[in-house]
Design a protein around this motif. Structure first.
Motif, PDB file in Angstrom:
ATOM      1  N   GLY A 241      25.927  -0.592 -15.743  1.00 44.67           N
ATOM      2  CA  GLY A 241      24.771  -1.329 -16.221  1.00 44.67           C
ATOM      3  C   GLY A 241      24.428  -0.926 -17.640  1.00 44.67           C
ATOM      4  O   GLY A 241      25.158  -0.163 -18.272  1.00 44.67           O
ATOM      5  N   LYS A 242      23.297  -1.411 -18.141  1.00 41.62           N
ATOM      6  CA  LYS A 242      22.893  -1.126 -19.510  1.00 41.62           C
ATOM      7  C   LYS A 242      21.910   0.043 -19.561  1.00 41.62           C
ATOM      8  O   LYS A 242      20.854   0.008 -18.941  1.00 41.62           O
ATOM      9  CB  LYS A 242      22.250  -2.367 -20.139  1.00 41.62           C
ATOM     10  N   PHE A 243      22.305   1.057 -20.336  1.00 42.23           N
ATOM     11  CA  PHE A 243      21.430   2.200 -20.548  1.00 42.23           C
ATOM     12  C   PHE A 243      20.566   1.967 -21.779  1.00 42.23           C
ATOM     13  O   PHE A 243      21.072   1.583 -22.838  1.00 42.23           O
ATOM     14  CB  PHE A 243      22.252   3.474 -20.766  1.00 42.23           C
ATOM     15  N   ASP A 244      19.268   2.201 -21.658  1.00 44.27           N
ATOM     16  CA  ASP A 244      18.398   2.263 -22.825  1.00 44.27           C
ATOM     17  C   ASP A 244      18.681   3.585 -23.541  1.00 44.27           C
ATOM     18  O   ASP A 244      18.957   4.607 -22.903  1.00 44.27           O
ATOM     19  CB  ASP A 244      16.931   2.224 -22.417  1.00 44.27           C
ATOM     20  N   ALA A 245      18.593   3.591 -24.853  1.00 50.98           N
ATOM     21  CA  ALA A 245      18.884   4.815 -25.587  1.00 50.98           C
ATOM     22  C   ALA A 245      18.192   4.813 -26.934  1.00 50.98           C
ATOM     23  O   ALA A 245      17.829   3.758 -27.476  1.00 50.98           O
ATOM     24  CB  ALA A 245      20.398   4.978 -25.784  1.00 50.98           C
ATOM     25  N   LEU A 246      18.025   6.015 -27.477  1.00 52.49           N
ATOM     26  CA  LEU A 246      17.554   6.216 -28.844  1.00 52.49           C
ATOM     27  C   LEU A 246      18.705   6.811 -29.642  1.00 52.49           C
ATOM     28  O   LEU A 246      19.429   7.688 -29.139  1.00 52.49           O
ATOM     29  CB  LEU A 246      16.354   7.157 -28.867  1.00 52.49           C
ATOM     30  N   THR A 247      18.878   6.354 -30.866  1.00 51.74           N
ATOM     31  CA  THR A 247      19.943   6.875 -31.718  1.00 51.74           C
ATOM     32  C   THR A 247      19.388   7.215 -33.094  1.00 51.74           C
ATOM     33  O   THR A 247      18.352   6.681 -33.517  1.00 51.74           O
ATOM     34  CB  THR A 247      21.094   5.873 -31.891  1.00 51.74           C
ATOM     35  N   ALA A 248      20.097   8.084 -33.787  1.00 52.15           N
ATOM     36  CA  ALA A 248      19.747   8.421 -35.167  1.00 52.15           C
ATOM     37  C   ALA A 248      21.018   8.841 -35.888  1.00 52.15           C
ATOM     38  O   ALA A 248      21.928   9.401 -35.290  1.00 52.15           O
ATOM     39  CB  ALA A 248      18.716   9.551 -35.209  1.00 52.15           C
TER      40      ALA A 248
ATOM     41  N   MET B 172      13.405   7.869 -38.346  1.00 52.03           N
ATOM     42  CA  MET B 172      12.992   7.193 -37.126  1.00 52.03           C
ATOM     43  C   MET B 172      14.207   6.869 -36.266  1.00 52.03           C
ATOM     44  O   MET B 172      15.229   6.396 -36.753  1.00 52.03           O
ATOM     45  CB  MET B 172      12.249   5.899 -37.457  1.00 52.03           C
ATOM     46  N   ALA B 173      14.089   7.132 -34.982  1.00 53.33           N
ATOM     47  CA  ALA B 173      15.166   6.796 -34.057  1.00 53.33           C
ATOM     48  C   ALA B 173      15.178   5.291 -33.815  1.00 53.33           C
ATOM     49  O   ALA B 173      14.149   4.621 -33.856  1.00 53.33           O
ATOM     50  CB  ALA B 173      14.975   7.541 -32.745  1.00 53.33           C
ATOM     51  N   GLU B 174      16.359   4.788 -33.565  1.00 54.91           N
ATOM     52  CA  GLU B 174      16.536   3.368 -33.297  1.00 54.91           C
ATOM     53  C   GLU B 174      16.780   3.155 -31.812  1.00 54.91           C
ATOM     54  O   GLU B 174      17.563   3.875 -31.183  1.00 54.91           O
ATOM     55  CB  GLU B 174      17.718   2.824 -34.101  1.00 54.91           C
ATOM     56  N   TYR B 175      16.110   2.163 -31.248  1.00 50.54           N
ATOM     57  CA  TYR B 175      16.314   1.831 -29.834  1.00 50.54           C
ATOM     58  C   TYR B 175      17.515   0.902 -29.696  1.00 50.54           C
ATOM     59  O   TYR B 175      17.639  -0.085 -30.426  1.00 50.54           O
ATOM     60  CB  TYR B 175      15.072   1.149 -29.259  1.00 50.54           C
ATOM     61  N   ILE B 176      18.411   1.225 -28.758  1.00 53.37           N
ATOM     62  CA  ILE B 176      19.556   0.365 -28.478  1.00 53.37           C
ATOM     63  C   ILE B 176      19.756   0.295 -26.965  1.00 53.37           C
ATOM     64  O   ILE B 176      19.123   1.034 -26.204  1.00 53.37           O
ATOM     65  CB  ILE B 176      20.863   0.877 -29.126  1.00 53.37           C
ATOM     66  N   GLN B 177      20.642  -0.600 -26.548  1.00 50.94           N
ATOM     67  CA  GLN B 177      21.112  -0.621 -25.169  1.00 50.94           C
ATOM     68  C   GLN B 177      22.617  -0.401 -25.172  1.00 50.94           C
ATOM     69  O   GLN B 177      23.326  -0.913 -26.037  1.00 50.94           O
ATOM     70  CB  GLN B 177      20.760  -1.935 -24.480  1.00 50.94           C
ATOM     71  N   ILE B 178      23.085   0.373 -24.203  1.00 54.93           N
ATOM     72  CA  ILE B 178      24.500   0.729 -24.123  1.00 54.93           C
ATOM     73  C   ILE B 178      25.088   0.103 -22.861  1.00 54.93           C
ATOM     74  O   ILE B 178      24.783   0.549 -21.745  1.00 54.93           O
ATOM     75  CB  ILE B 178      24.682   2.253 -24.077  1.00 54.93           C
ATOM     76  N   PRO B 179      25.927  -0.926 -23.002  1.00 63.50           N
ATOM     77  CA  PRO B 179      26.537  -1.532 -21.810  1.00 63.50           C
ATOM     78  C   PRO B 179      27.646  -0.656 -21.247  1.00 63.50           C
ATOM     79  O   PRO B 179      28.476  -0.132 -21.986  1.00 63.50           O
ATOM     80  CB  PRO B 179      27.087  -2.855 -22.345  1.00 63.50           C
ATOM     81  N   THR B 180      27.636  -0.469 -19.932  1.00 61.63           N
ATOM     82  CA  THR B 180      28.684   0.280 -19.231  1.00 61.63           C
ATOM     83  C   THR B 180      28.975  -0.449 -17.920  1.00 61.63           C
ATOM     84  O   THR B 180      28.220  -1.345 -17.526  1.00 61.63           O
ATOM     85  CB  THR B 180      28.242   1.711 -18.902  1.00 61.63           C
TER      86      THR B 180
END
Length: 279
Positions: free
Chosen positions: A12-19, A1-9
Motif C-alpha cells: 500500500g501507500k506509506f505517508d512519509a516526510l522527506t528532506a 522544511m520537510a516535504e510530505y510524500i506518499q510511497i507506493p509499495t
C-alpha cells in the motif's frame, strides 16, 4: 522544511516526510509507538541540510494506506519487508537505517537479516533484540518495565487509552515530547482503526521468543538513563551482540523520548556515525 510524500509499495501507500536532495546519501528513519514520522522533524532538517536524502515514513498501521486488519499482518517479518519495499521504491541498494523504540526493533531485525543493504545502523532506546528478550525473561527489573506490553495486548486497551479525552494516551508522552507533537499524535490515534493498528504490533510479536543473531554492520546505540521502559541490563549487554564497529552512547537525565527531548545531541551523534562510515 520537510516535504510530505506518499510511497507506493506492494503493501500500500506509506505517508512519509522527506528532506534533502533525492540524490543524496539515503537515510531511512523509523518511528516508534505511539508516535509517527513527525518525531524525526529535527533530524530530518539537519540531515537534509547535510546533503542526505532523509525519509521518515509513517509505518505499517500508522499510514492509513497500509493498515491491514489482521494481527498477523504486523509481525516483525512484515515490518522488515516494508523497510525493503520502501528502499526498493527509491532504488536504494544500500542505505543508513535509524530507528527509535519499535522503529529500533525493526531496524535491528533489518540489519541482522539484510546486512548487505544496511550501510549503518543507529538504534535509539531499544537494545539489540536478543539481550532484550533475555532480560525480559530473566531480569526482574526489565520484566517489570515491560509489563505494559502485556496490557497493550488486551482488547480493552484502545478504549482505556482514548477515554476521558485520551487522558491515558497523553500521559504516555510525559515527559519529553513537545505538546504540539502530542496533540498531533493523539489526533491521529482518534481516527478509526489507527490505535488498534498500532497496538497490533504488540499483539503480533513477543520479544522473549525471537532471536535475530549478531549485527555485523557499523552500529550506534543510544540509550538514556531515565528510560522507564528499557533498563540497563539489555542496554549494556548489546555490545556482546554486535560484531561490526560499535559505539554506545548513554544520555544522562533523558527520558525514553530521545529524538524529541534531546534532538541536538542525538543528531550530532547520528551525523558523527554517518561521517565515520562513508563506505
Amino acid at each position: 522544511m520537510a516535504e510530505y510524500i506518499q510511497i507506493p509499495t506492494p503493501a500500500g501507500k506509506f505517508d512519509a516526510l522527506t528532506a534533502g536532495p533525492e540524490g543524496g546519501r539515503p537515510v531511512l528513519l523509523l518511528h516508534g509507538f505511539p508516535e509517527a514520522a513527525v518525531q524525526w522533524s529535527e533530524q530530518l532538517s539537519v540531515l537534509g541540510g547535510a546533503e542526505c536524502f532523509a525519509v521518515a515514513p509513517d509505518q505499517r498501521g500508522y499510514s492509513p494506506g497500509v493498515r491491514p486488519e489482521q494481527v498477523a499482518d504486523y509481525r516483525l517479518e512484515e515490518l522488515v519487508d516494508d523497510v525493503l519495499a520502501i528502499a526498493e521504491h527509491f532504488g536504494w541498494q544500500r542505505f543508513d537505517l535509524v530507528g527509535h523504540d519499535w522503529g529500533a526493533a525493526v531496524a535491528w531485525a533489518t540489519a541482522a537479516e539484510h546486512p548487505d543493504r544496511v550501510r549503518t545502523l543507529t538504534a535509539v532506546s531499544v537494545p539489540h533484540l536478543d539481550p532484550f528478550g533475555e532480560a525480559m525473561r530473566t531480569d526482574e527489573d526489565q520484566h517489570q518495565r515491560s509489563a505494559y506490553m502485556q496490557a497493550y495486548r488486551s482488547s480493552t486497551t484502545e478504549k482505556a487509552l482514548l477515554a476521558d479525552h485520551s487522558k491515558k494516551l497523553r500521559q504516555i508522552y510525559y515527559p519529553g515530547v513537545p505538546q504540539h507533537h502530542v496533540d498531533d499524535y493523539v489526533q491521529r490515534f482518534t481516527e478509526p482503526g489507527a490505535l488498534t493498528a498500532a497496538l497490533n504490533w504488540y499483539r503480533a510479536h513477543r520479544f522473549e521468543n525471537h532471536k535475530i543473531g549478531p549485527i555485523t554492520v557499523p552500529t550506534l546505540y543510544v540509550w538514556s538513563t531515565e528510560d522507564v521502559a528499557i533498563g540497563s541490563t539489555a542496554a549494556l549487554a548489546t555490545a556482546e551482540h554486535v560484531t561490526g564497529p560499535y559505539r554506545f552512547e548513554m544520555l544522562e537525565e533523558v527520558s525514553h523520548w530521545i529524538p524529541e527531548e534531546a534532538p541536538e545531541t542525538l543528531t550530532r551523534l547520528l551525523l558523527q556515525h554517518l561521517v565515520a562510515h562513508q563506505d
